[in-house]
Design an enzyme around this catalytic site. Structure first.
Site, mmCIF file in Angstrom:
data_model
loop_
_atom_site.group_PDB
_atom_site.id
_atom_site.type_symbol
_atom_site.label_atom_id
_atom_site.label_comp_id
_atom_site.label_asym_id
_atom_site.label_seq_id
_atom_site.Cartn_x
_atom_site.Cartn_y
_atom_site.Cartn_z
ATOM 1 N N HIS A 62 6.658 2.459 12.407
ATOM 2 C CA HIS A 62 8.030 2.628 11.917
ATOM 3 C C HIS A 62 8.659 3.887 12.515
ATOM 4 O O HIS A 62 9.115 4.789 11.797
ATOM 5 C CB HIS A 62 8.058 2.685 10.390
ATOM 6 N N GLU B 117 3.845 -1.854 4.499
ATOM 7 C CA GLU B 117 3.682 -0.633 5.284
ATOM 8 C C GLU B 117 3.008 0.452 4.463
ATOM 9 O O GLU B 117 3.452 0.730 3.346
ATOM 10 C CB GLU B 117 5.042 -0.145 5.801
#
Length: 526
Positions: A278, A260
């Site tokens: 997220h 990420e």
């Protein structure tokens, strides 16, 4: 006393802090690392979210620092061991954003079923493609939930309200617990085979990493849809990409990724996948909840000495802390060991023995054992304060007793777990120099370190087994750090606890487990 808000805070949390006369609140707008370091120099508390990295170096620059508060659950951006070494309390706000994460899961599931993002983009581009975006209803579809912690339970409740059939796989709960909620507990393979939608709500551990892989995908129905709002790494992204391209998986909705932000991820190019960056905990209410929670916790600690949701310090007087500290480490590791070796767990028995232990406050030790048991089980963060409550929520009975019997040690902790006909016991002691040792596992007597990656191999007590273990691990490039051996008084069975430099791959474990004479192979990380 000064409090530095490093990453912004909802106004309700700021109001709580500023209402306290003895507290001065500094809340700069998006300060950089150097500004945080400068402002923290005379602060008593830091409040962070995920942006600011609280390193050992930053703590060294803040000699007055007493507490670090994380407005959220994860503390990956805080060096907790460094804080512990400096006597700095680290606290978070577990459960404050569970509703947000559960509702985000439901939002992604509905958007996935009805092609909402794709249809929106098509219309923006001037097309009217009603036939292209034919959706599927959730009504009477089967939802498989992997992990029935707080978030998974909320998702199950909402799905049942939409008249979905809910299957649950969680090796750490009983079918009766799932039935109370209205769900059906099934083995993981059955969940894969029967589900139309599958959603993940489990922590990322060695056992759950890539829990959805090629083999799992092959078991699933053609047309299954997968949602992951839990942790990146639970899904083998390469295998999922193949299944989406082939059409075996109809679609996926991902809020989390192995890396990420994702870079050059082929999933990003597929039309049948939807994404969010997220956002599981990103709701106005969740942000207000975590702000209120961390603000009240900081105030309670600084002004009243009340510790709540602490990650690195139990409720112990400073006088007792130095004596009990090695036993806290021992307690948590014994619990962590048992949490990985036995599932589901229905009952925990703890026995404290020896004069050194019976003179100390035992509640923090019991909390440490509970935390250790739950850490490998639950997706949400567990700490010393909420662990007993989480045990109760999962209908796990806990009984602690004391005895003056020493058995040759100044203090012993024995943790016995029961579930589904299993009963497993692990006993540990603190040796001179505060060294932590496992001195008994079930009926086996030994002195093994409770740290690192360990293989626990039970076998028939006959020549050649130990050599085969070493040869097999070596053939898979796994190095052995040390090995502890023991056998039953009857000399019919033996055990090897093998500490490894790195985790053994599944192929090595499978090779060992299939070998005649080897009765069980279990890998644990402590």
């Amino acid at each position: 006393m000064k409090i530095l808000i490093c990453d912004g805070m909802h106004s309700k949390g700021l109001e709580l802090l500023r209402a306290e006369d003895e507290l001065e609140v500094l809340a700069p707008d998006q300060p950089g690392p150097e500004e945080v370091r400068r402002l923290a120099a005379d602060c008593d508390a830091l409040v962070v979210r995920s942006r600011t990295k609280v390193t050992a170096d930053l703590m060294d620059a803040a000699p007055r620092l007493k507490v670090i508060g994380r407005a959220g659950t994860g503390v990956d951006n805080i060096d907790v061991p460094a804080a512990s070494a400096r006597g700095i309390l680290v606290m978070n706000t577990p459960g404050a954003n569970a509703m947000a994460a559960a509702e985000h899961t439901m939002a992604l599931m509905l958007a996935l079923a009805r092609h909402v993002p794709q249809a929106t983009q098509s219309l923006r581009e001037g097309r009217w493609e009603k036939k292209r975006f034919l959706g599927t209803e959730l009504y009477q579809q089967t939802l498989g939930i992997i992990g029935l912690g707080k978030i998974g339970s909320i998702v199950a409740d909402r799905a049942l309200g939409m008249k979905m059939n809910v299957l649950v796989y969680d090796p750490h709960i009983t079918p009766e617990t799932a039935a109370i909620l209205g769900a059906e507990w099934v083995p993981l393979e059955e969940l894969f085979k029967r589900s139309d939608f599958i959603t993940l709500h489990t922590p990322l551990t060695p056992k759950t990493r890539n829990i959805i892989n090629r083999d799992a995908l092959a078991l699933m129905k053609k047309g299954v849809r997968i949602i992951n709002c839990a942790r990146g790494g639970l899904v083998d992204e390469e295998a999922l990409h193949e299944a989406l391209v082939s059409g075996h998986v109809a679609g996926a909705a991902l809020d989390v990724f192995a890396e990420e932000p994702p870079k050059d991820n082929p999933l990003l190019s597929l039309d049948n996948v939807i994404f969010t960056p997220h956002l599981g905990a990103s709701s106005f209410q969740a942000q207000e909840n975590v702000a209120r929670a961390i603000a009240s916790q900081i105030v309670d600690y600084l002004k009243r000495g009340i510790i709540r949701n602490a990650l690195n310090f139990p409720s112990i007087s400073p006088r007792d802390y130095e004596r009990i500290q090695p036993y806290l480490v021992l307690a948590e590791r014994l619990g962590h060991l048992q949490g990985q070796l036995c599932s589901p767990i229905e009952r925990v028995e703890i026995e404290y023995s020896g004069p050194e232990l019976t003179e100390l406050p035992l509640d923090p030790l019991t909390q440490s054992i509970a935390k250790g048991i739950l850490d490998p089980i639950l997706a949400e963060k567990v700490n010393l304060v909420n662990a007993p409550m989480l045990l109760k929520e999962r209908k796990i009975e806990l009984v602690a007793t004391t005895t003056s019997e020493t058995r040759g040690y100044t203090g012993l902790i024995r943790v016995t777990v029961e579930g589904k006909g299993q009963r497993r016991s692990a006993t540990g002691a603190v040796f001179p120099g505060n060294e932590i040792r496992l001195v008994r596992l079930n009926t086996y007597r030994l002195e093994a370190e409770l740290e690192g990656v360990n293989l626990i191999v039970q076998n028939e007590d006959k020549p050649g087994v130990i050599g085969f273990i070493g040869t097999t691990l070596g053939s898979h490039q796994v190095n052995i750090a040390n090995m502890h051996l023991s056998r039953t008084p009857e000399k019919d069975r033996a055990i090897a606890i093998v500490r490894l430099d790195d985790e053994a791959p599944p192929e090595a474990l499978e090779a060992l487990a299939k070998t005649p004479g080897i009765l069980s192979v279990e890998q644990v990380r402590l």
